[in-house]
Structure formats: structure tokens, C-alpha cells
Write a protein that holds these residues in place. Structure first.
Motif, mmCIF file in Angstrom:
data_model
loop_
_atom_site.group_PDB
_atom_site.id
_atom_site.type_symbol
_atom_site.label_atom_id
_atom_site.label_comp_id
_atom_site.label_asym_id
_atom_site.label_seq_id
_atom_site.Cartn_x
_atom_site.Cartn_y
_atom_site.Cartn_z
ATOM 1 N N GLN A 121 0.829 -1.205 0.000
ATOM 2 C CA GLN A 121 0.000 0.000 0.000
ATOM 3 C C GLN A 121 0.867 1.259 0.000
ATOM 4 O O GLN A 121 0.614 2.204 -0.766
ATOM 5 C CB GLN A 121 -0.903 0.002 1.229
ATOM 6 N N VAL A 122 1.888 1.296 0.860
ATOM 7 C CA VAL A 122 2.787 2.455 0.935
ATOM 8 C C VAL A 122 3.533 2.639 -0.384
ATOM 9 O O VAL A 122 3.677 3.762 -0.884
ATOM 10 C CB VAL A 122 3.774 2.295 2.110
ATOM 11 N N LEU A 123 3.991 1.535 -0.979
ATOM 12 C CA LEU A 123 4.697 1.634 -2.257
ATOM 13 C C LEU A 123 3.773 2.161 -3.347
ATOM 14 O O LEU A 123 4.170 3.019 -4.150
ATOM 15 C CB LEU A 123 5.241 0.261 -2.658
ATOM 16 N N ARG A 124 2.539 1.649 -3.391
ATOM 17 C CA ARG A 124 1.592 2.092 -4.413
ATOM 18 C C ARG A 124 1.277 3.582 -4.267
ATOM 19 O O ARG A 124 1.069 4.295 -5.246
ATOM 20 C CB ARG A 124 0.305 1.284 -4.330
ATOM 21 N N GLU A 125 1.249 4.062 -3.048
ATOM 22 C CA GLU A 125 0.914 5.462 -2.800
ATOM 23 C C GLU A 125 2.068 6.398 -3.153
ATOM 24 O O GLU A 125 1.849 7.582 -3.441
ATOM 25 C CB GLU A 125 0.530 5.670 -1.334
ATOM 26 N N ASN A 126 3.294 5.889 -3.144
ATOM 27 C CA ASN A 126 4.459 6.766 -3.278
ATOM 28 C C ASN A 126 5.269 6.570 -4.558
ATOM 29 O O ASN A 126 5.814 7.541 -5.082
ATOM 30 C CB ASN A 126 5.369 6.591 -2.059
ATOM 31 N N ILE A 127 5.364 5.344 -5.052
ATOM 32 C CA ILE A 127 6.195 5.122 -6.244
ATOM 33 C C ILE A 127 5.481 4.206 -7.247
ATOM 34 O O ILE A 127 6.122 3.367 -7.898
ATOM 35 C CB ILE A 127 7.578 4.542 -5.877
ATOM 36 N N ASP A 128 4.192 4.346 -7.380
ATOM 37 C CA ASP A 128 3.404 3.445 -8.218
ATOM 38 C C ASP A 128 3.929 3.319 -9.657
ATOM 39 O O ASP A 128 3.933 2.219 -10.212
ATOM 40 C CB ASP A 128 1.936 3.875 -8.229
ATOM 41 N N PRO A 129 4.386 4.413 -10.301
ATOM 42 C CA PRO A 129 4.876 4.273 -11.684
ATOM 43 C C PRO A 129 6.093 3.361 -11.815
ATOM 44 O O PRO A 129 6.406 2.912 -12.925
ATOM 45 C CB PRO A 129 5.231 5.716 -12.076
ATOM 46 N N LEU A 130 6.783 3.089 -10.716
ATOM 47 C CA LEU A 130 7.977 2.249 -10.759
ATOM 48 C C LEU A 130 7.685 0.795 -10.386
ATOM 49 O O LEU A 130 8.603 -0.031 -10.340
ATOM 50 C CB LEU A 130 9.046 2.795 -9.792
ATOM 51 N N LEU A 131 6.408 0.474 -10.154
ATOM 52 C CA LEU A 131 6.034 -0.857 -9.693
ATOM 53 C C LEU A 131 5.402 -1.666 -10.828
ATOM 54 O O LEU A 131 4.910 -1.111 -11.808
ATOM 55 C CB LEU A 131 5.043 -0.749 -8.528
ATOM 56 N N PRO A 132 5.385 -3.007 -10.688
ATOM 57 C CA PRO A 132 4.699 -3.833 -11.679
ATOM 58 C C PRO A 132 3.199 -3.587 -11.642
ATOM 59 O O PRO A 132 2.640 -3.213 -10.608
ATOM 60 C CB PRO A 132 5.032 -5.263 -11.235
ATOM 61 N N LYS A 134 -0.531 -4.305 -11.100
ATOM 62 C CA LYS A 134 -1.131 -5.197 -10.096
ATOM 63 C C LYS A 134 -1.746 -6.445 -10.706
ATOM 64 O O LYS A 134 -1.669 -7.534 -10.128
ATOM 65 C CB LYS A 134 -2.201 -4.429 -9.295
ATOM 66 N N GLU A 135 -2.358 -6.298 -11.879
ATOM 67 C CA GLU A 135 -3.058 -7.445 -12.468
ATOM 68 C C GLU A 135 -2.106 -8.454 -13.102
ATOM 69 O O GLU A 135 -2.529 -9.549 -13.490
ATOM 70 C CB GLU A 135 -4.085 -6.968 -13.500
ATOM 71 N N HIS A 136 -0.843 -8.114 -13.212
ATOM 72 C CA HIS A 136 0.139 -9.051 -13.765
ATOM 73 C C HIS A 136 0.669 -9.941 -12.643
ATOM 74 O O HIS A 136 1.636 -9.608 -11.954
ATOM 75 C CB HIS A 136 1.286 -8.292 -14.440
ATOM 76 N N ASN A 137 0.015 -11.047 -12.425
ATOM 77 C CA ASN A 137 0.402 -11.966 -11.356
ATOM 78 C C ASN A 137 0.172 -13.405 -11.818
ATOM 79 O O ASN A 137 -0.465 -13.650 -12.844
ATOM 80 C CB ASN A 137 -0.391 -11.670 -10.072
ATOM 81 N N PHE A 138 0.700 -14.347 -11.049
ATOM 82 C CA PHE A 138 0.636 -15.751 -11.460
ATOM 83 C C PHE A 138 -0.791 -16.295 -11.481
ATOM 84 O O PHE A 138 -1.081 -17.237 -12.221
ATOM 85 C CB PHE A 138 1.532 -16.602 -10.562
ATOM 86 N N LEU A 198 5.712 -11.933 -17.497
ATOM 87 C CA LEU A 198 6.259 -12.868 -16.513
ATOM 88 C C LEU A 198 7.170 -12.153 -15.526
ATOM 89 O O LEU A 198 7.127 -12.433 -14.316
ATOM 90 C CB LEU A 198 7.025 -13.987 -17.218
ATOM 91 N N ALA A 199 7.968 -11.211 -16.017
ATOM 92 C CA ALA A 199 8.853 -10.456 -15.128
ATOM 93 C C ALA A 199 8.043 -9.700 -14.081
ATOM 94 O O ALA A 199 8.420 -9.620 -12.907
ATOM 95 C CB ALA A 199 9.720 -9.495 -15.936
ATOM 96 N N GLU A 200 6.888 -9.144 -14.490
ATOM 97 C CA GLU A 200 6.045 -8.409 -13.545
ATOM 98 C C GLU A 200 5.330 -9.363 -12.588
ATOM 99 O O GLU A 200 5.089 -9.006 -11.425
ATOM 100 C CB GLU A 200 5.043 -7.539 -14.309
ATOM 101 N N CYS A 201 4.985 -10.566 -13.051
ATOM 102 C CA CYS A 201 4.430 -11.579 -12.136
ATOM 103 C C CYS A 201 5.431 -11.883 -11.022
ATOM 104 O O CYS A 201 5.080 -11.961 -9.842
ATOM 105 C CB CYS A 201 4.109 -12.868 -12.888
ATOM 106 N N ILE A 202 6.680 -12.063 -11.404
ATOM 107 C CA ILE A 202 7.739 -12.335 -10.431
ATOM 108 C C ILE A 202 7.888 -11.154 -9.482
ATOM 109 O O ILE A 202 7.993 -11.317 -8.257
ATOM 110 C CB ILE A 202 9.068 -12.632 -11.148
ATOM 111 N N ALA A 203 7.896 -9.933 -10.040
ATOM 112 C CA ALA A 203 8.068 -8.733 -9.220
ATOM 113 C C ALA A 203 6.936 -8.571 -8.211
ATOM 114 O O ALA A 203 7.171 -8.211 -7.044
ATOM 115 C CB ALA A 203 8.164 -7.497 -10.116
ATOM 116 N N ASN A 204 5.700 -8.834 -8.626
ATOM 117 C CA ASN A 204 4.572 -8.725 -7.695
ATOM 118 C C ASN A 204 4.684 -9.753 -6.573
ATOM 119 O O ASN A 204 4.342 -9.472 -5.418
ATOM 120 C CB ASN A 204 3.250 -8.904 -8.445
#
Length: 333
Positions: A121-132, A134-138, A198-204
Motif C-alpha cells: 500500500q505504501v509503495l503504491r501510494e508513493n512510487i506506483d509508476p515504478l512498480l509492476p 497489479k493485475e500481472h500476477n501468477f 512474466l517479469a512483472e508476475c515475479i516482481a509482484n
């Protein structure tokens, strides 16, 4: 913003939860006492008695005359059983998390019930453009879109479905080993074969394990590096501007997992982007941070795009995983 600042924001979230829970608890307890005057009187009497016992013990201790009976006096004032149950019920209703009581800690580690969600939640609020994304998951990874038809590759005919099944197994092992012994991975193959997904699935998955995972394309990384170098060279740069540029750069070094997407794309912002990238990867390897690189180019083409000597240095610490098949994005449409 650097990793320490992000962790401090998580700490602030828990402090705020404790404060809110405390205020709610005080209100509910005051309401309970107002509606149970006999119980409130008993509790007040017990509190006065314990305070007297404490004063007596302190006086005896000052005179070095503290008998064993006095030692036990303070610990033997029983609180009302009814009130204990009420207090417990009120605490459970006001805490955000009843497992760690809003401390973020449980059994000497991070709370398994609430910390992961709070961290993300904190990451999404502060650096969301740098994150995978959310819907890219296994859970959403669909093997059925990969073809069973063989395609020609440099090593012979390969079925995309069979190839991706093997890469998924390696990805699961990667996550089990993370971060202690995970290999750096290099995903290569034509556009639309599932590399970034797949890379974003791993990152999430890494994010949910309470680590910092970033996904940036090469263009964004060049932008961050160029911004820092420009600020460092300029005599008119303000201290706060340089600090922000340095913190943005530091995130590339501090992330437990860094996904560098689309290696081979260039902005021409940097004279030698590969040399800058190698410097980042060297620092990350020293600090045992893990990196995944994706590229639409095959190895031969990348050697043409970059200086071959530098590219060979880049490849030393990566396990190559080729993706094959048609463009899945076109297939979905």
C-alpha cells in the motif's frame, strides 16, 4: 525517495494505527465505565490500592527494608475478570491487526497478517509508476494462450507452450530462492512473447514477500541516470534537487529486485548507456541484489547495438531464458 524513506512511511502508518486504536479504546472504555458505575468504582478502588502499595514499596526500598511480602503486594491486586474480558473485546475491535496489535511485529518477525499489504500500500501510494502492474500476477497467468505448434529456433524446433512451462518452473525456483541465491535472469525474444508479463508476475510476488521490486523500462532508467548526472555537473543545482535525483538513482541500487525492461531501446540522453548500466549492476551484485532484464533483441542483435566488449561484461552474471512464438498481444485481440 529512497528505500529508507519508504520504510519510514510504513512505520508512520503503524504509529497512526496505534494512535487511532488508542483513542477509540479510550472512548469505548469511558462509555463502558459510564454504563457500569459499580464496576468503575471497583476499578478505581483497585487503582488507588495499587498506588498505595507502590508508594510503600518505594519507601521500604529507600530504607533497604523491603520484605518479601511487600514485593508481592503490587502484583496481587486482581483486576476484575469482567473488565479484563471487556478490555480484550474492546482492544480487538479497535486494533487494525489483532495479531501484532498494530506493531508490525509478530514472533520476532514481520506480521504475516498485515505487514505485506501495508508495505505494498505504501509503495503504491508513493512510487506506483515504478512498480509492476497489479493485475500481472501468477493467478492471471494463462498458459492456454501459448501455442502448441513448433517454431524454428537457433537450437531446433521448439513448442512455445513447452518452453514457457519450463521457464515458469525456473521462475518458481527463483522465487523460492529469493533473495539469497536467486540468479540474475535475462529474458530475450521477439515482442509480445510474454517476457515483461512474466517479469512483472515475479516482481509482484517479490513485493508480497515484503521486498522492494521495481519495473522500469530502459528509457526511464536512462532518464533517471541523466537527471542525476546533469544535476551533478550543474553549478546552479539546488541541494534538494540534487538530493531527489540521487534518491531516485539510489532506488535502482537498493531495490531487492530490479526489472529492466526493453534493453536495446535508447533515448540518446547518455553517451554510453551500457557503461552506466554495468556500473549499476556491479553495485547491485556487490550488495547481492537481484536483476531481471528483458529485451526484444536476440544476443547477436544486442552485440550490434552495444559495444561487444561491454555487452559481454553485462552478460557474465545472467542466466539466459529465450521466449519463442507469435505476438500474444495480437493473438488476444
Amino acid at each position: 525517495m529512497n528505500k529508507a524513506e519508504l520504510l519510514n512511511k510504513v512505520k508512520n502508518v503503524y504509529s497512526e494505527r496505534q494512535l487511532i486504536a488508542s483513542l477509540k479504546r479510550d472512548q469505548l472504555l469511558a462509555h463502558y465505565r459510564d454504563n457500569n458505575p459499580q464496576e468503575a468504582k471497583k476499578l478505581e478502588s483497585q487503582a488507588e490500592s495499587r498506588w498505595e502499595d507502590l508508594n510503600n514499596i518505594l519507601e521500604l526500598a529507600a530504607k533497604n527494608a523491603l520484605p518479601s511480602v511487600a514485593k508481592n503486594t503490587l502484583t496481587e491486586s486482581p483486576t476484575s475478570t469482567d473488565f479484563n474480558e471487556v478490555y480484550k473485546e474492546i482492544s480487538n475491535s479497535t486494533n487494525f491487526c489483532n495479531l501484532c496489535n498494530d506493531t508490525a511485529i509478530y514472533n520476532g518477525g514481520k506480521c504475516p497478517k498485515c505487514f505485506s499489504a501495508t508495505w505494498v500500500q505504501v509503495l503504491r501510494e508513493n512510487i506506483d509508476p515504478l512498480l509492476p502492474q497489479k493485475e500481472h500476477n501468477f493467478d492471471n497467468f494463462d498458459l492456454n494462450i501459448f501455442s502448441e505448434d513448433s517454431v524454428n529456433t537457433a537450437v531446433g524446433k521448439v513448442k512455445p507452450r513447452k518452453q514457457i512451462e519450463g521457464i515458469l518452473e525456473l521462475s518458481k525456483q527463483f522465487l523460492e530462492d529469493f533473495p539469497k541465491s536467486s540468479d540474475n535472469l535475462f529474458f530475450t525474444g521477439r515482442a509480445g512473447t510474454g517476457k515483461t508479463y512474466l517479469a512483472e508476475c515475479i516482481a509482484n510476488d517479490v513485493l508480497e514477500k515484503n521486498y522492494l521490486a521495481l519495473v522500469l523500462d530502459m528509457l526511464k532508467i536512462e532518464e533517471i541516470i541523466n537527471n542525476l548526472r546533469t544535476k551533478q555537473r550543474s553549478f546552479s543545482t539546488k541541494a534538494e534537487q540534487l538530493s531527489k535525483a540521487q534518491n531516485d538513482y539510489n532506488l535502482l541500487l537498493e531495490a531487492d529486485l530490479l526489472v529492466i525492461d526493453d534493453l536495446g531501446l535508447q533515448t540518446d540522453l547518455l553517451t554510453n548507456p551500457l557503461a552506466e548500466l554495468i556500473a549499476i549492476l556491479r553495485e547491485r551484485n556487490i550488495n547481492k541484489k537481484v536483476t531481471i532484464i528483458t529485451s526484444n533483441y536476440d544476443i547477436k542483435d544486442l552485440k550490434k547495438v552495444f559495444d561487444e566488449r561491454l555487452f559481454s561484461r553485462l552478460m557474465q552474471n545472467f542466466k539466459m531464458l529465450p521466449f519463442v512464438g507469435d505476438d500474444l498481444r495480437l493473438k488476444r485481440r
